[in-house]
Design an enzyme around this catalytic site. Structure first.
Site, PDB file in Angstrom:
ATOM      1  N   LEU A  80     -23.003  20.255  -7.766  1.00 57.23           N
ATOM      2  CA  LEU A  80     -23.207  18.612  -6.847  1.00 57.23           C
ATOM      3  C   LEU A  80     -24.717  18.344  -6.273  1.00 57.23           C
ATOM      4  O   LEU A  80     -24.312  17.456  -5.959  1.00 57.23           O
ATOM      5  CB  LEU A  80     -22.028  19.551  -5.781  1.00 57.23           C
ATOM      6  CG  LEU A  80     -21.114  19.516  -6.444  1.00 57.23           C
ATOM      7  CD1 LEU A  80     -19.752  19.671  -4.705  1.00 57.23           C
ATOM      8  CD2 LEU A  80     -20.326  18.574  -7.625  1.00 57.23           C
ATOM      9  N   ALA A  81     -25.310  19.737  -6.849  1.00 63.72           N
ATOM     10  CA  ALA A  81     -27.444  19.160  -5.629  1.00 63.72           C
ATOM     11  C   ALA A  81     -27.868  17.758  -6.839  1.00 63.72           C
ATOM     12  O   ALA A  81     -27.402  17.669  -7.777  1.00 63.72           O
ATOM     13  CB  ALA A  81     -27.658  20.203  -6.554  1.00 63.72           C
ATOM     14  N   SER A  84     -29.510  11.659  -4.521  1.00 63.52           N
ATOM     15  CA  SER A  84     -28.135  11.591  -4.791  1.00 63.52           C
ATOM     16  C   SER A  84     -28.507   9.765  -4.535  1.00 63.52           C
ATOM     17  O   SER A  84     -26.891   9.062  -4.265  1.00 63.52           O
ATOM     18  CB  SER A  84     -27.406  11.567  -4.373  1.00 63.52           C
ATOM     19  OG  SER A  84     -26.983  12.163  -2.160  1.00 63.52           O
ATOM     20  N   SER A 125     -21.683  10.102 -12.627  1.00 63.34           N
ATOM     21  CA  SER A 125     -21.504   9.072 -11.592  1.00 63.34           C
ATOM     22  C   SER A 125     -20.185   7.786 -11.614  1.00 63.34           C
ATOM     23  O   SER A 125     -21.613   7.201 -13.194  1.00 63.34           O
ATOM     24  CB  SER A 125     -22.903   9.108 -10.617  1.00 63.34           C
ATOM     25  OG  SER A 125     -22.298   7.760  -9.556  1.00 63.34           O
ATOM     26  N   GLU A 127     -22.205   4.862 -11.139  1.00 65.97           N
ATOM     27  CA  GLU A 127     -23.480   4.575 -10.981  1.00 65.97           C
ATOM     28  C   GLU A 127     -23.877   4.444 -12.647  1.00 65.97           C
ATOM     29  O   GLU A 127     -24.651   3.380 -13.722  1.00 65.97           O
ATOM     30  CB  GLU A 127     -24.547   5.214 -10.411  1.00 65.97           C
ATOM     31  CG  GLU A 127     -23.733   4.211  -9.168  1.00 65.97           C
ATOM     32  CD  GLU A 127     -24.708   3.046  -8.931  1.00 65.97           C
ATOM     33  OE1 GLU A 127     -25.250   2.842  -8.991  1.00 65.97           O
ATOM     34  OE2 GLU A 127     -24.428   3.061  -7.454  1.00 65.97           O
ATOM     35  N   TYR A 149     -31.771   6.514 -10.643  1.00 65.64           N
ATOM     36  CA  TYR A 149     -30.358   7.320 -10.163  1.00 65.64           C
ATOM     37  C   TYR A 149     -29.361   7.103 -11.415  1.00 65.64           C
ATOM     38  O   TYR A 149     -28.935   8.304 -12.279  1.00 65.64           O
ATOM     39  CB  TYR A 149     -30.164   7.252  -8.874  1.00 65.64           C
ATOM     40  CG  TYR A 149     -28.476   7.834  -8.689  1.00 65.64           C
ATOM     41  CD1 TYR A 149     -28.636   9.133  -8.205  1.00 65.64           C
ATOM     42  CD2 TYR A 149     -27.785   7.344  -8.318  1.00 65.64           C
ATOM     43  CE1 TYR A 149     -27.281   9.510  -8.178  1.00 65.64           C
ATOM     44  CE2 TYR A 149     -26.069   8.214  -8.606  1.00 65.64           C
ATOM     45  CZ  TYR A 149     -26.340   9.323  -8.255  1.00 65.64           C
ATOM     46  OH  TYR A 149     -25.005  10.258  -7.654  1.00 65.64           O
TER      47      TYR A 149
END
Length: 322
Positions: A80-81, A84, A125, A127, A149
């Site tokens: 999860l790092a 972000s 994501s 995105e 990102y």
């Protein structure tokens, strides 16, 4: 049966803290990876810090990842790092690539070397869809990222698929649409609105400056989403899933509900500020969670209205405590 052990990178973040809570409830022993930096913020995991182990490591340093895997021997790893925050990825594109993209490769490669039986979850994501090719978006929708990102997340996504197919690892990606909570970072628009509404209501600020009010997102509650992440690693076969509510709302709607909750009209306080506009905005992000519903029996249980209330309520409480 031996206790399952999970390693969570990014444990001090929003998702990491909710996932740690969930896994502890399920009887896991939980190890959280933290970077050795002068600014590590433990606020989100303070209440469970005595129940988890923290290990120092960094996605930029593969030796540290190998060391953690060898020392703790986790059954599951949740990555999860990341760097972000979309806005920051424009000012730090190379760093975003190093952490959010290549960091995934370093972790997958460490798993391959230390213990290929580890089950791996990659936080993908919405995105990645960016300039969307279809509405709503599902697991088959082509990616067209619109920020450094988003581009880095696409790399992380495909390298996970690649390691799964090349080395037969149990490695999956959850393509999560926006998920929010009172633990969201202050720089994210939902937290900014919830906090702004509460502070204006309490007379602590006069106005709230926001960027594009028309931006539409598929917003859910983080506690629902971490449950989906866990479910993905409990399946027989590794597969990727979209986690979403399947409904979309604008930034303006979020603001309207947040201010309404404290009995105010958002139009009296919200100012549009070009400083918060993105160089390239994504179009209509709305997820189709049908596969997750069908195969994982997962769905988002918290409504948009409930989410806004949870967030504003938490801000009011925090101001009261101060």
């Amino acid at each position: 049966m031996a206790t399952k052990r999970a390693l969570i990178t990014g444990i001090t973040g929003q998702d990491g803290s909710y996932l740690a809570e969930l896994l502890l409830e399920k009887g896991y022993s939980v190890v959280g990876m933290i970077r050795r930096s002068s600014t590590t913020n433990f606020e989100r995991i303070q209440h469970i810090q005595d129940q988890i182990e923290l290990a120092s490591g960094d996605l930029l340093d593969q030796a540290s990842l190998i060391d953690i895997l060898e020392r703790y021997r986790p059954n599951e790893v949740y990555n999860l790092a990341a760097q972000s925050f979309v806005q920051t990825s424009w000012s730090q594109p190379v760093f975003t690539g190093e952490v959010t993209a290549l960091g995934v490769t370093r972790l997958l490669d460490s798993i391959r070397l230390v213990d290929p039986d580890i089950r791996f979850y990659q936080a993908s994501s919405s995105e990645m869809f960016g300039k969307v090719r279809a509405v709503p978006q599902d697991e088959q929708t082509p990616f067209y990222p619109r920020s450094p990102y988003g581009v880095a997340k696409v790399y992380g996504h495909w390298i996970t698929v690649n390691y799964r197919e090349s080395y037969n690892l149990y490695a999956v990606s959850g393509i999560c649409f926006n998920h929010e909570s009172p633990r969201r970072g202050h720089e994210f628009v939902t937290r900014k609105i919830a906090r702004g509404a509460a502070r204006i209501y309490r007379g602590l600020q006069k106005e709230l400056r926001l960027g594009n009010l028309n931006a539409q997102r598929d917003w859910g509650y983080t506690a629902d989403y971490v449950r989906g992440m866990w479910m993905m690693l409990q399946q027989e076969k590794p597969q990727d899933y979209v986690l979403a509510t399947g409904k979309t709302h604008s930034v303006e709607e979020f603001a309207e509900l947040a201010f309404k909750y404290v009995g105010l009209d958002y139009r009296d306080f919200v100012v549009q500020d070009p400083a918060f506009m993105r160089p390239a905005e994504v179009d209509l992000l709305i997820g189709n969670p049908e596969k997750a519903r069908r195969e994982l029996k997962w769905e988002a249980e918290t409504s948009f209205e409930q989410l806004v209330e949870i967030m504003v309520e938490a801000e009011l409480r925090a101001i009261g405590e101060e």
